[in-house]
Design an enzyme around this catalytic site. Structure first.
Site, mmCIF file in Angstrom:
data_model
loop_
_atom_site.group_PDB
_atom_site.id
_atom_site.type_symbol
_atom_site.label_atom_id
_atom_site.label_comp_id
_atom_site.label_asym_id
_atom_site.label_seq_id
_atom_site.Cartn_x
_atom_site.Cartn_y
_atom_site.Cartn_z
ATOM 1 N N ARG A 31 0.863 -1.093 0.035
ATOM 2 C CA ARG A 31 -0.114 0.032 -0.031
ATOM 3 C C ARG A 31 0.780 1.255 0.037
ATOM 4 O O ARG A 31 0.436 2.197 -0.680
ATOM 5 C CB ARG A 31 -0.742 -0.104 1.266
ATOM 6 C CG ARG A 31 -2.086 1.010 1.126
ATOM 7 C CD ARG A 31 -3.177 0.608 2.174
ATOM 8 N NE ARG A 31 -2.576 0.770 3.684
ATOM 9 C CZ ARG A 31 -3.545 0.480 4.650
ATOM 10 N NH1 ARG A 31 -4.488 0.071 4.443
ATOM 11 N NH2 ARG A 31 -2.866 0.817 5.752
ATOM 12 N N LYS B 121 -2.782 6.252 1.119
ATOM 13 C CA LYS B 121 -2.610 6.888 2.376
ATOM 14 C C LYS B 121 -1.847 7.882 2.539
ATOM 15 O O LYS B 121 -0.673 7.911 2.891
ATOM 16 C CB LYS B 121 -2.210 5.719 3.341
ATOM 17 C CG LYS B 121 -2.905 5.657 4.852
ATOM 18 C CD LYS B 121 -2.748 4.495 5.298
ATOM 19 C CE LYS B 121 -3.061 4.434 6.732
ATOM 20 N NZ LYS B 121 -4.493 4.446 7.165
ATOM 21 N N GLU C 260 -16.619 5.853 3.455
ATOM 22 C CA GLU C 260 -16.009 5.189 4.577
ATOM 23 C C GLU C 260 -16.308 5.923 5.476
ATOM 24 O O GLU C 260 -16.810 6.903 5.764
ATOM 25 C CB GLU C 260 -14.544 4.593 4.363
ATOM 26 C CG GLU C 260 -13.635 5.738 4.102
ATOM 27 C CD GLU C 260 -12.250 5.127 3.870
ATOM 28 O OE1 GLU C 260 -11.830 4.306 4.516
ATOM 29 O OE2 GLU C 260 -11.543 5.708 2.823
HETATM 30 C C1 LIG Z 1 -5.480 3.400 7.170
HETATM 31 C C2 LIG Z 1 -6.705 3.636 6.823
HETATM 32 C C3 LIG Z 1 -8.151 2.779 6.922
HETATM 33 C C4 LIG Z 1 -7.901 1.614 7.564
HETATM 34 O O1 LIG Z 1 -6.862 0.601 6.897
HETATM 35 P P1 LIG Z 1 -6.315 -0.677 7.905
HETATM 36 O O2 LIG Z 1 -5.218 -0.926 6.935
HETATM 37 O O3 LIG Z 1 -7.225 -1.507 8.104
HETATM 38 O O4 LIG Z 1 -5.712 -0.021 8.972
HETATM 39 C C5 LIG Z 1 -9.063 3.048 6.415
HETATM 40 N N1 LIG Z 1 -9.524 4.247 5.731
HETATM 41 C C6 LIG Z 1 -8.771 5.334 5.899
HETATM 42 C C7 LIG Z 1 -8.939 6.467 5.207
HETATM 43 C C8 LIG Z 1 -7.414 5.085 6.316
HETATM 44 O O5 LIG Z 1 -6.216 5.927 6.107
#
Ligand SMILES: *Cc1c(COP(=O)(O)O)cnc(C)c1O
Length: 341
Positions: free
Chosen positions: A81, A184, A220
């Site tokens: 990622r 991210k 989300e």
């Molecule tokens: C990091 C994140 C998540 C969760 O991802 P995980 O890998 O399960 O920790 C979900 N939404 C956003 C916007 C994020 O930045």
């Protein structure tokens, strides 16, 4: 283990540990991994991360089991990622070996901060990649810093595995449909601070964002993915502006194994009234069961967990994933890596 820490009462906040590790990208290549006890970084005032948001981060956890072994959960997925994030904002890519060495070294050097199992706490690992080279025009930097620090954390939501209330907003988006919502990067978080802060002030634990274009579909839940249980189905939104959560990816596998049918598709707002259980999922909390969703604009309320408790399936999924993370159950998926101390 550090014995002066009240493990049970840690917040999801910064807690100083002993060391962090860093590697610098210069002249087209990554340097040796360095260890330091400094909590600060010294970068150029015209660094691209400061001006143009050229940065990405990751979040994963290490857990101490009953057997005292430390396990890191699915770090390869975090590496992949971060690679996508780096590509998305034109940064130098961190090789898998460097990523692995950095997180394992950071955990090992701070192993006394990995909380004991009974506390429900864990060691949070934060890899960070930033453009450090100077630019004034809007251009990618030529120099980067990759850094990993760790910090022990308690459960993300103060309530722990207890249902929370969240708020639907239509006057704010965290990411554009074809923007950076699927990687991210810090910019998405900056964009969400205002609506998240307002939701907290209004008594909600997070915001449920809708698709930015039509405000018809669920995206989300703040920094966590959204999922719902309907009969024997595990339903989670498909969208170009959602961050692919590794927790969600794992819950999907567990749900299939529990005999649930998985649907990854657009989820309409109105469907909220048809779901049996809903939850937010991410590394921080694994699952935050949701008891109430309030539409800030219309005042409409969707209520779940009428007995005040998390739903049966959410609870099962939560227990199963936690058991794998803490080494209580066989790791049949190959999700955990034991840290050799
Ligand atoms: C990091 C994140 C998540 C969760 O991802 P995980 O890998 O399960 O920790 C979900 N939404 C956003 C916007 C994020 O930045």
């Amino acid at each position: 283990m550090a014995n002066n820490i009240d493990w049970g009462n840690l917040s999801f906040g910064y807690f100083k540990t002993d060391f962090n590790v860093r590697s610098y990208f210069k002249n087209g290549k990554w340097g040796e991994l360095e260890t330091t006890d400094s909590e600060t970084i010294n970068i150029h005032m015209a660094a691209t991360c400061l001006h143009y948001g050229q940065e990405a981060f990751e979040g994963l956890k290490a857990f101490r089991g009953k057997d005292n072994k430390i396990r890191i959960f699915r770090w390869e997925e975090n590496w992949k990622r971060m690679l996508n994030s780096a590509k998305g904002v034109m940064m130098a890519e961190v090789p898998q070996e460097l990523f692995k060495k950095a997180i394992f070294t950071a955990v090992k050097l701070n192993s006394k901060y990995v909380p004991p199992m009974e506390s429900g706490a864990a060691l949070y690992i934060r890899p960070l990649l930033v453009g450090t080279g100077e630019q004034v025009g809007v251009k990618a930097a030529t120099e980067y810093l990759f850094l990993v620090f760790v910090t022990p954390v308690g459960p993300y939501f103060k309530e722990g595995f207890k249902p929370v209330s969240i708020q639907i907003v239509k006057d704010c988006d965290r990411a554009a449909p074809l923007g950076t919502g699927n990687i991210k990067v810090g910019g998405n978080y900056a964009a969400s601070l205002k609506s998240l802060g307002r939701a907290h002030n209004e008594g909600f634990s997070t915001v449920l964002y809708l698709d930015a274009k039509e405000k018809k579909y669920i995206d989300e839940a703040g920094p966590a993915n959204f999922f719902a249980i309907k009969g024997k189905k595990y339903i989670t939104p498909e969208s170009t502006s959602i961050l692919p959560s590794i927790t969600n990816m794992s819950l999907v596998e567990l749900a299939k194994d529990m005999g649930l049918q998985v649907e990854r598709r657009k989820v309409q707002l109105e469907e909220l009234s048809e779901f049996d259980e809903v939850g937010a999922c991410g590394t921080a909390a694994v699952i935050s069961p949701i008891k109430k969703i309030v539409d800030r604009e219309t005042g409409k309320e969707y209520v779940y967990c009428k007995d005040g408790k998390a739903g049966i399936i959410s609870t099962k999924l939560y227990d199963k994933l936690r058991a794998i993370q803490y080494g209580e159950e066989p790791d049949k998926y190959g999700w955990v890596s034991v840290v050799e101390e």
